[in-house]
Design an enzyme around this catalytic site. Structure first.
Site, mmCIF file in Angstrom:
data_model
loop_
_atom_site.group_PDB
_atom_site.id
_atom_site.type_symbol
_atom_site.label_atom_id
_atom_site.label_comp_id
_atom_site.label_asym_id
_atom_site.label_seq_id
_atom_site.Cartn_x
_atom_site.Cartn_y
_atom_site.Cartn_z
ATOM 1 N N GLY A 40 -26.610 -7.273 -33.250
ATOM 2 C CA GLY A 40 -28.512 -6.532 -33.489
ATOM 3 C C GLY A 40 -28.261 -5.336 -33.422
ATOM 4 N N THR A 71 -16.848 -11.154 -29.365
ATOM 5 C CA THR A 71 -15.823 -10.006 -28.839
ATOM 6 C C THR A 71 -15.102 -9.969 -27.921
ATOM 7 O OG1 THR A 71 -17.411 -9.510 -26.679
ATOM 8 C CG2 THR A 71 -17.858 -7.713 -28.755
ATOM 9 N N ARG A 219 -34.076 10.862 1.854
ATOM 10 C CA ARG A 219 -34.174 12.296 2.771
ATOM 11 C C ARG A 219 -32.601 11.924 3.539
ATOM 12 N NH1 ARG A 219 -37.498 15.251 4.392
ATOM 13 N NH2 ARG A 219 -38.973 13.372 4.833
ATOM 14 N N TYR A 220 -33.143 10.857 4.413
ATOM 15 C CA TYR A 220 -32.271 10.036 5.335
ATOM 16 C C TYR A 220 -32.947 8.640 5.409
ATOM 17 C CZ TYR A 220 -36.009 11.944 8.384
ATOM 18 O OH TYR A 220 -37.419 12.227 8.247
ATOM 19 N N LYS A 281 -47.421 -0.117 12.312
ATOM 20 C CA LYS A 281 -46.839 1.099 13.088
ATOM 21 C C LYS A 281 -44.884 1.096 13.992
ATOM 22 C CE LYS A 281 -47.140 5.087 14.194
ATOM 23 N NZ LYS A 281 -47.940 5.687 15.388
ATOM 24 N N HIS A 282 -44.008 0.823 13.096
ATOM 25 C CA HIS A 282 -42.980 0.516 13.837
ATOM 26 C C HIS A 282 -42.118 -0.604 13.243
ATOM 27 C CE1 HIS A 282 -41.945 4.605 14.716
ATOM 28 N NE2 HIS A 282 -42.968 4.607 15.834
ATOM 29 N N GLY A 311 -51.191 7.706 12.260
ATOM 30 C CA GLY A 311 -49.539 7.956 11.663
ATOM 31 C C GLY A 311 -49.328 6.509 10.788
ATOM 32 N N ASN A 424 -40.633 -10.746 21.121
ATOM 33 C CA ASN A 424 -41.492 -11.949 22.043
ATOM 34 C C ASN A 424 -43.094 -11.723 21.905
ATOM 35 O OD1 ASN A 424 -39.597 -14.045 22.846
ATOM 36 N ND2 ASN A 424 -39.233 -12.954 24.289
ATOM 37 N N ARG A 444 -41.903 -13.819 27.470
ATOM 38 C CA ARG A 444 -42.806 -14.305 27.055
ATOM 39 C C ARG A 444 -44.145 -13.434 28.197
ATOM 40 N NH1 ARG A 444 -43.223 -15.623 22.728
ATOM 41 N NH2 ARG A 444 -41.436 -16.220 22.690
ATOM 42 N N ASP A 484 -46.124 -19.012 33.451
ATOM 43 C CA ASP A 484 -46.262 -18.126 33.179
ATOM 44 C C ASP A 484 -47.016 -17.052 32.971
ATOM 45 O OD1 ASP A 484 -44.393 -18.199 32.323
ATOM 46 O OD2 ASP A 484 -42.994 -16.815 34.112
ATOM 47 N N ARG A 526 -42.429 -22.364 15.103
ATOM 48 C CA ARG A 526 -42.458 -20.998 15.388
ATOM 49 C C ARG A 526 -42.302 -20.373 14.633
ATOM 50 N NH1 ARG A 526 -36.477 -21.189 19.065
ATOM 51 N NH2 ARG A 526 -35.023 -19.938 16.754
ATOM 52 N N HIS A 530 -36.697 -10.985 15.003
ATOM 53 C CA HIS A 530 -36.427 -10.209 15.704
ATOM 54 C C HIS A 530 -35.944 -9.209 14.602
ATOM 55 C CE1 HIS A 530 -34.970 -14.023 17.478
ATOM 56 N NE2 HIS A 530 -35.289 -13.212 18.241
#
Length: 530
Positions: A40, A71, A219-220, A281-282, A311, A424, A444, A484, A526, A530
């Site tokens: 083609g 080829t 940029r970084y 955020k983050h 932000g 956690n 936790r 707890d 669960r 991480h």
């Protein structure tokens, strides 16, 4: 010693993507370069009025086996691999009538595109290129003498270099093109091998490869002293990689990472059932909510942690409308991502010139399979995507008291969110909105306390005297190893709990929940993150 300038006298062109092909070939022909081509590609050049030799005339064999064989021949590979000015190679070329090929222009059968389009197994197999990668690797290996192009974006730079060097390509360019060529075939083979592994149900194949194409250099990286780039893997999954940036300045490394986290979270909420908003955020949610409208969901999500939302990244599960856009621009936001947006909403966002607006074209499917990976020293970890969805889980009531209908809805909501919170993870929710999030703590119980403090802070910010955690439910991404953490949630005002269960101390935890009057539901699954 490699020679810096190598003149290009003969070129082999064989491409699937014919973008810019005729212009390239015409420019080469104008420089007196002899053109050889296949199938083609040859037809496209001949139809454009260019003089081009058929590969079959070079090899002495016709294309056969539905084009699979054309080829793979010594007269092609000898022309690519022969070391110029090597007497032994020159003698072999002369003895077997092999002419050198100075430029190879090849782009591959569209395997990745076929896969993304949902092609059948057989159709995908037929779009696995064999001759193309073989030629590319041959030319790239012999880059001291041969230039190889695998991307139409390199046509113009090469032509400019030929113009500047009287028809010759520099060693620096040939080496750069060779690096790109090897990377292209590596990414191509990675896509094929991963597809086959998935087709076979191979969770841990003996060799695993990943590849990608640079979308843009950053940029970084996470910090200014780190370099970074954003690469596209070719996976058919809506998100940052598929998004059209309708507005705003360039995305940063952290923007891409956080926007991906936000969009994956908000996709847990079916847009046909509810409007939903996630503020990130983050990489952690600081507010998530459902609502009758996007504007309502945004207001509820923002109320959870308005300080952290400043932000942040905002993700929507529906088309961005005017009402939601007007609310978002009231505070500083880094990125908005949605499947699409109304034109008037785009105009409202455009008034904030630095605010990025990404339109992803759809939502990722939280149930779809896939592979995620992360680097470690000396290697990487690969795992299947966490595609467990709470609606598909068999929930078990573990306590004497079952949750009410309202509590159960909030429990499911909270568990959806907890899946996307760093472990956690503890999430307090009320009325289908987060009211406190505890993320990334070493224990936790600490996450429970942090989330409770967040709920108190949010109430204070809203001018409410009573903590938002009172009357809420709580979700834990993994089991409570001891009572707890659960008791910390109860003391904060939570009335019901959802958690995976499975601790050796489940009986003690259930007994503590009963004593505190809590309803507790176990998921059996669960969501460590991480």
């Amino acid at each position: 010693m490699p020679v810096d300038l190598r003149p290009i006298a003969r070129a082999l062109l064989s491409v699937s993507d014919k973008t810019g092909l005729v212009d390239l070939a015409r420019a080469l022909a104008a420089r007196g370069v002899a053109l050889v081509s296949t199938g083609g590609t040859r037809k496209a050049l001949a139809d454009a009025g260019l003089s081009v030799s058929d590969i079959a005339d070079v090899t002495g064999f016709p294309e056969m086996m539905d084009g699979r064989l054309k080829t793979l021949h010594p007269k092609v590979h000898g022309g690519l691999l022969a070391i110029r000015e090597n007497p032994e190679h020159e003698a072999a070329m002369l003895a077997h009538d092999i002419r050198p090929i100075d430029l190879l222009v090849v782009n591959l059968y569209p395997f990745e595109e076929t896969l993304r389009a949902g092609g059948s197994f057989e159709h995908c197999v037929e779009n696995i290129d064999i001759g193309g990668p073989a030629m590319i690797r041959a030319a790239a290996k012999n880059h001291d003498d041969v230039a190889v192009i695998v991307d139409p974006e390199d046509y113009a730079p090469l032509l400019a270099e030929l113009e500047a060097n009287n028809g010759a390509a520099t060693l620096a360019t040939r080496r750069r093109l060779a690096q790109k060529a090897f990377a292209r075939t590596a990414a191509y083979d990675a896509a094929i091998s991963n597809w086959l592994a998935a087709s076979l149900g191979e969770a841990t194949p003996p060799w695993r490869a990943f590849g990608g194409k640079l979308a843009e250099p950053m940029r970084y990286g996470e910090n200014p002293h780190q370099s970074a780039g954003f690469y596209l893997s070719g996976d058919a999954r809506f998100g940052v990689a598929t998004a059209r940036q309708a507005q705003g300045k360039q995305l940063s490394y952290n923007n891409v990472n956080d926007t991906d986290a936000a969009y994956e979270l908000v996709a847990e909420f079916d847009p046909a059932r509810t409007a939903a908003v996630a503020i990130i955020k983050h990489s952690n949610p600081c507010g998530v909510a459902e609502g009758a409208t996007l504007a309502e969901a945004y207001a509820k999500a923002l109320r959870c942690d308005p300080v952290s939302a400043f932000g942040g990244i905002v993700a929507f599960n529906r088309r961005l409308d005017v009402e939601a856009a007007r609310e978002i621009v009231k505070i500083f936001t880094e990125v908005i991502i949605a499947p699409d947006a109304d034109e008037e909403a785009i105009a409202i966002v455009a008034a904030k010139k630095n605010l990025r607006l990404l339109l992803a074209g759809g939502l990722p499917d939280p149930r779809s399979r896939g592979v995620t990976f992360r680097s470690v020293a000396g290697g990487f970890l690969a795992q299947s995507r966490d595609n467990a969805v709470v609606d598909d889980l068999a929930l078990t009531v573990a306590t004497k008291r079952a949750p009410s209908e309202r509590e159960l809805a909030d429990l499911k909501f909270a568990f959806r969110v907890a899946k996307h919170v760093k472990s956690n993870a503890i999430v307090y929710a009320r009325d289908l909105a987060t009211v406190g999030v505890g993320a990334g703590q070493m224990s936790r119980v600490d996450s429970s306390r942090v989330a409770a403090v967040k709920a108190e802070d949010a109430a204070r910010e809203a001018g409410v005297t009573e903590s938002f955690a009172i009357g809420s439910v709580v979700a834990s991404d993994a089991f409570f190893p001891f009572p707890d953490g659960l008791l910390a949630a109860a003391s904060a005002g939570a009335t019901a709990v959802i958690q995976p269960g499975g601790s050796v101390n489940d009986k003690d935890v259930i007994a503590a929940a009963d004593e505190a009057g809590l309803a507790m539901v176990l998921t059996g699954v669960r969501h460590f993150r991480h």
